[in-house]
Scaffold this active site. Structure first.
Site, PDB file in Angstrom:
ATOM      1  N   CYS A  81      23.328 -21.773  29.085  1.00 29.59           N
ATOM      2  CA  CYS A  81      22.576 -22.408  27.996  1.00 29.59           C
ATOM      3  C   CYS A  81      23.177 -22.107  26.624  1.00 29.59           C
ATOM      4  CB  CYS A  81      21.111 -22.003  28.066  1.00 29.59           C
ATOM      5  SG  CYS A  81      20.750 -20.262  27.701  1.00 29.59           S
ATOM      6  N   HIS A 114      16.403 -18.552  26.440  1.00 33.48           N
ATOM      7  CA  HIS A 114      16.944 -19.889  26.746  1.00 33.48           C
ATOM      8  C   HIS A 114      17.030 -20.702  25.460  1.00 33.48           C
ATOM      9  CE1 HIS A 114      18.086 -23.055  29.552  1.00 33.48           C
ATOM     10  NE2 HIS A 114      17.388 -23.897  28.793  1.00 33.48           N
ATOM     11  N   HIS A 141      20.144 -29.423  27.379  1.00 36.04           N
ATOM     12  CA  HIS A 141      20.341 -28.008  27.691  1.00 36.04           C
ATOM     13  C   HIS A 141      20.989 -27.855  29.055  1.00 36.04           C
ATOM     14  CE1 HIS A 141      16.530 -27.164  30.304  1.00 36.04           C
ATOM     15  NE2 HIS A 141      16.838 -28.428  30.384  1.00 36.04           N
TER      16      HIS A 141
END
Length: 352
Positions: free
Chosen positions: A267, A315, A327
């Protein structure tokens, strides 16, 4: 009359052993049931598997960001160590040259018999130039003393560089140990997730609501052709637009922990690569990326803003407008477009 034999006594040890064996067998019978089969681990429903896999992926992501941070520090320590070693090597070359020069002077003095320069001049065939030559010798002596002092200074500097290199080497080894620990954690979590996924049948995996993929309800990887242009047009500046455009180009790329592109990402690696392509240098980890720009509220979001999730800021994605982001979700899902509500929102940053 026959000799009377003593009755055979039972061994206390043997009695205890038999009793223990009986208890063990009884316990085994209780555990296995009367049909001789063991109690199976409780069967999880597809929804429970999904929840547990999501939890394992999130824990692996936390470990991944820690790995990324440790790797960043290890790389920096390795570069500092290399720089120190290069500096020390250059100084050692200069030191060797200075030592050679001093060696030549020492050899000349030895060949001259080691006489004091003033005595040598006094005994020379040209005493009229004594004062002039004596002044020259004095200057030469001063230069020689300076050369010796220079050698000593270089030795001290080299020792300081070696000491600093030792510190960096120790730091590097510590970071490498940390990397191994985080890697072990990551592989363990991902391995557990794969084992859970293997319990689901093909039909259960494909059934709506039962998929363990955290991004199962996200928008398709390439949902509309107009989306990239629309998102870039809404970006606050050209660099944010370039980052959004890069993210769209990477839709469908696989998730690989620790990867920063160009063909696979985690990520924070995707975010770093997108802004690197836009000419902006970002830190490696989510923990650092959230502090790399100006914090903005969810209502202020514009395409190109970084959006972060979970209480631990583990994240990150790139906002592309209309409540969506791009993402790199986890190993079971490629880089894709997804709604912000897919995970617990924790904050946002505008880096340019």
């Amino acid at each position: 009359m026959a000799a009377h034999r003593k009755p055979r006594q039972r061994s206390m040890g043997g009695s205890k052993a038999r009793t223990a064996a009986t208890i063990a067998l009884a316990g085994a019978a209780t555990a296995t049931g009367f049909d001789g089969t063991g109690h199976a681990e409780p069967q999880l429903s597809p929804a429970q598997v999904k929840a547990k896999v999501d939890e394992l992926y999130q824990e692996a992501e936390v470990a991944t960001e820690k790995y990324n941070g440790a790797k960043e520090k290890a790389d920096a320590a390795g570069q500092r160590l290399k720089d120190l070693q290069d500096q020390a090597a250059r100084k050692e070359e200069r030191l060797n040259s200075a030592r050679d020069a001093l060696g030549s002077v020492a050899a000349a003095q030895y060949r001259a018999g080691g006489l004091d320069p003033a005595v040598q001049l006094a005994l020379s065939d040209d005493p009229d130039r004594y004062l002039e030559n004596a002044e020259f010798v004095e200057r030469a002596g001063n230069r020689q003393n300076a050369a010796v002092a220079g050698v000593r200074k270089q030795l001290r500097e080299i020792e300081q560089l070696r000491g600093a290199a030792h510190v960096e080497l120790t730091s590097l080894k510590s970071r490498q140990t940390e990397l191994k620990q985080h890697k072990k954690t990551i592989t363990g979590k991902l391995g557990s997730a794969r084992q859970l996924l293997s319990r689901l049948g093909v039909q259960e995996r494909s059934r709506p609501g039962a998929s363990p993929d955290r991004a199962s309800h996200s928008t398709g990887a390439r949902d509309t052709l107009a989306a990239p242009g629309s998102a870039s047009a809404q970006a606050p500046n050209s660099r944010a637009a370039a980052a959004v455009s890069y993210a769209y180009q990477k839709l469908g790329s696989p998730y690989v922990w620790g990867a920063t592109g160009p063909n696979a990402f985690d990520c924070s690696g995707l975010v770093q690569a997108a802004y690197r392509a836009a000419g902006v240098s970002l830190p490696r980890t989510t923990y650092s990326q959230i502090a790399a720009g100006r914090r903005v509220s969810r209502s202020e979001l514009l395409p190109g803003d970084l959006v972060f999730f979970y209480a631990g800021i583990s994240h990150v994605g790139i906002y592309v407008g209309n409540g969506r982001m791009i993402h790199a979700p986890n190993p079971s899902a490629p880089v894709r477009v997804a709604p912000l509500d897919e995970m617990p929102f924790a904050g946002a940053t505008r880096v340019v």
